[in-house]
Design a protein around this motif. Structure first.
Motif, PDB file in Angstrom:
ATOM      1  N   GLY A   1      24.541   4.206 -40.580  1.00  0.00           N
ATOM      2  CA  GLY A   1      25.677   3.289 -40.566  1.00  0.00           C
ATOM      3  C   GLY A   1      25.809   2.758 -42.002  1.00  0.00           C
ATOM      4  N   ASN A   2      24.899   2.919 -43.018  1.00  0.00           N
ATOM      5  CA  ASN A   2      24.918   2.226 -44.107  1.00  0.00           C
ATOM      6  C   ASN A   2      25.893   3.126 -45.221  1.00  0.00           C
ATOM      7  OD1 ASN A   2      24.302   0.412 -46.042  1.00  0.00           O
ATOM      8  ND2 ASN A   2      22.448   1.672 -46.773  1.00  0.00           N
ATOM      9  N   MET A   3      27.063   3.096 -44.638  1.00  0.00           N
ATOM     10  CA  MET A   3      28.221   3.791 -45.460  1.00  0.00           C
ATOM     11  C   MET A   3      29.345   2.793 -45.626  1.00  0.00           C
ATOM     12  SD  MET A   3      27.434   7.538 -43.913  1.00  0.00           S
ATOM     13  CE  MET A   3      28.762   8.574 -45.280  1.00  0.00           C
ATOM     14  N   ARG A   4      30.144   2.980 -46.715  1.00  0.00           N
ATOM     15  CA  ARG A   4      31.541   2.321 -46.771  1.00  0.00           C
ATOM     16  C   ARG A   4      32.697   3.129 -47.297  1.00  0.00           C
ATOM     17  NH1 ARG A   4      31.114  -2.277 -50.990  1.00  0.00           N
ATOM     18  NH2 ARG A   4      29.706  -0.762 -51.895  1.00  0.00           N
ATOM     19  N   ARG A   5      33.601   3.024 -46.539  1.00  0.00           N
ATOM     20  CA  ARG A   5      34.824   3.858 -46.763  1.00  0.00           C
ATOM     21  C   ARG A   5      36.229   3.015 -47.202  1.00  0.00           C
ATOM     22  NH1 ARG A   5      31.361   6.940 -47.849  1.00  0.00           N
ATOM     23  NH2 ARG A   5      30.944   9.027 -46.914  1.00  0.00           N
TER      24      ARG A   5
ATOM     25  N   GLU B   1      35.019  -0.669 -46.719  1.00  0.00           N
ATOM     26  CA  GLU B   1      34.797  -1.121 -45.208  1.00  0.00           C
ATOM     27  C   GLU B   1      33.488  -0.767 -44.941  1.00  0.00           C
ATOM     28  OE1 GLU B   1      36.371  -3.581 -44.259  1.00  0.00           O
ATOM     29  OE2 GLU B   1      38.692  -3.528 -44.357  1.00  0.00           O
ATOM     30  N   PRO B   2      32.593  -1.472 -44.268  1.00  0.00           N
ATOM     31  CA  PRO B   2      31.568  -0.852 -43.654  1.00  0.00           C
ATOM     32  C   PRO B   2      31.790  -0.056 -42.510  1.00  0.00           C
ATOM     33  CG  PRO B   2      31.212  -2.954 -43.905  1.00  0.00           C
ATOM     34  CD  PRO B   2      32.684  -2.885 -44.237  1.00  0.00           C
ATOM     35  N   LEU B   3      30.775   1.019 -42.486  1.00  0.00           N
ATOM     36  CA  LEU B   3      31.157   2.030 -41.167  1.00  0.00           C
ATOM     37  C   LEU B   3      30.965   1.315 -39.767  1.00  0.00           C
ATOM     38  CD1 LEU B   3      31.593   4.984 -40.398  1.00  0.00           C
ATOM     39  CD2 LEU B   3      29.390   5.287 -40.396  1.00  0.00           C
ATOM     40  N   GLU B   4      29.937   0.477 -39.919  1.00  0.00           N
ATOM     41  CA  GLU B   4      29.656  -0.310 -38.766  1.00  0.00           C
ATOM     42  C   GLU B   4      31.238  -1.198 -38.157  1.00  0.00           C
ATOM     43  OE1 GLU B   4      27.379  -0.218 -36.902  1.00  0.00           O
ATOM     44  OE2 GLU B   4      25.994   1.021 -37.669  1.00  0.00           O
ATOM     45  N   LYS B   5      31.833  -1.706 -39.239  1.00  0.00           N
ATOM     46  CA  LYS B   5      32.877  -2.422 -38.989  1.00  0.00           C
ATOM     47  C   LYS B   5      34.081  -1.302 -38.240  1.00  0.00           C
ATOM     48  CE  LYS B   5      36.818  -5.238 -40.569  1.00  0.00           C
ATOM     49  NZ  LYS B   5      37.160  -5.999 -41.786  1.00  0.00           N
TER      50      LYS B   5
ATOM     51  N   ALA C   1      29.660   5.629 -50.532  1.00  0.00           N
ATOM     52  CA  ALA C   1      30.644   4.534 -50.667  1.00  0.00           C
ATOM     53  C   ALA C   1      31.940   4.809 -51.326  1.00  0.00           C
ATOM     54  CB  ALA C   1      30.294   3.124 -51.267  1.00  0.00           C
TER      55      ALA C   1
ATOM     56  N   TYR D   1      35.873   3.534 -52.683  1.00  0.00           N
ATOM     57  CA  TYR D   1      36.472   2.128 -52.938  1.00  0.00           C
ATOM     58  C   TYR D   1      37.654   2.212 -54.214  1.00  0.00           C
ATOM     59  CZ  TYR D   1      36.968  -2.971 -54.063  1.00  0.00           C
ATOM     60  OH  TYR D   1      37.604  -3.978 -54.160  1.00  0.00           O
TER      61      TYR D   1
END
Length: 334
Positions: A216-220, A266-270, A297, A299
């Motif tokens: 889950g350590n990804m951001r989109r 935004e973090p994937l976990e969110k 990531a 952005y």
């Protein structure tokens, strides 16, 4: 006076077609209805277009593969084409590892064919879809259109970079005004089943496990469809000037490149937490490592598109995800 929209049965293309019809534009929608995503979903999107007020007079659909230039020419014969919104493409990073020739046909030959249509029709503007994937694994966040994008890590990304280069050459040679839009993770009603937002929602509602990559350590930069369509139409209405000035992306031709996103990594976990909350169910998780071609990531830096086109996204994922889940429940019956 006609606007061609390619990928009209696709996610973004169907929304753009409906918005153009709603403002009184005549649209010829082009799509080959391939089975990369469910054909039934594509036909449902076309039915939604047909249900738009004025569509019976303002919309014509042509089922054609725009990588076949002879079939494409036959489909648009007799039309007076004023502009093109070229959104059709073979999408997906992971699928490009399995079926690379589909990307060469649609994203390279197909893009060239649309450039030829633009040249011979003398269109006032061609807006086309690029992708945030062109930035690869660049550590420089947020991504800016001034950055070099010479190191694609998937064939999909390489084809989108190639599209930008082909468009630059056609703008330079034939003075065709063009705008390339680098989309950042679009979601919303009528979305794509191969995207994480759709897959997570469907599996959570069904009580099936979701696959979470890289812990889950990804951001989109998740961007709601209504914001994307607003940006596309703003671009369409403001073709870059052919006055020798340097445009966004560094071109002196009538060719501009813009990021179009939500300006939030935004973090994937969110995302998962918001879908769980909207579904009223917790996710069952299967952890997997990062997949080839994925990036950690994305952005979007938006100063250029804000300055030139007045684009400002208005839908954070806290608002967009509940709206998406509400639509998906109604569409799927889950």
């Amino acid at each position: 006076m006609t606007i061609i929209v390619t990928g009209a049965a696709g996610f973004i293309g169907s929304h753009v077609s409906r918005r153009l019809i709603a403002r009184g534009e005549r649209v010829v929608g082009i799509d080959n209805l391939n089975d990369y995503n469910p054909v039934a979903l594509k036909r449902d999107r076309l039915a939604a277009i047909a249900g738009t007020d004025g569509a019976s007079e303002l919309f014509r659909f042509a089922e054609v593969d725009f990588s076949d230039h002879e079939a494409l020419d036959r489909a648009i014969m007799g039309e007076t084409i004023t502009a093109i919104v070229h959104l059709g493409a073979q999408a997906g990073v992971r699928y490009s590892l399995e079926n690379p020739r589909a990307y060469a046909a649609s994203n390279l030959t197909g893009h060239l064919n649309m450039l030829e249509v633009a040249r011979h029709a003398g269109v006032r503007h061609m807006v086309y879809a690029s992708s945030s994937s062109v930035y690869g694994t660049s550590p420089d966040l947020p991504f800016s259109v001034e950055q070099r994008v010479d190191f694609p890590i998937s064939l999909y990304a390489a084809t989108k970079k190639a599209d930008e280069l082909m468009s630059e050459s056609y703008s330079h040679l034939y003075r065709i005004p063009q705008t390339g839009l680098r989309f950042f993770t679009v979601y919303g009603p009528w979305g794509r089943p191969d995207m994480a937002v759709w897959g997570f929602t469907d599996k959570i509602l069904r009580g099936e496990p979701i696959t979470v990559f890289n812990g889950g350590n990804m951001r989109r930069d998740f961007t709601y469809i209504d914001d994307i369509v607003t940006g596309i139409l703003a671009a369409l209405d403001h073709p870059p000037a052919d006055d020798g000035s340097t445009k966004a992306g560094g071109s002196a031709s009538p060719h501009a490149l813009y990021n179009i996103g939500n300006n939030r990594a935004e973090p994937l976990e969110k995302l998962i937490a918001l879908i769980e909350e909207s579904c009223g169910k917790a996710a069952i998780r299967i952890e997997q490592p990062m997949q080839p071609g994925d990036v950690p990531a994305t952005y979007a830096e938006l100063s250029a598109i804000q300055r030139d086109l007045g684009f400002r996204p208005t839908t954070p994922i806290d608002v967009g995800i509940p709206q998406w889940v509400e639509w998906y429940r109604a569409y799927s019956g889950l």
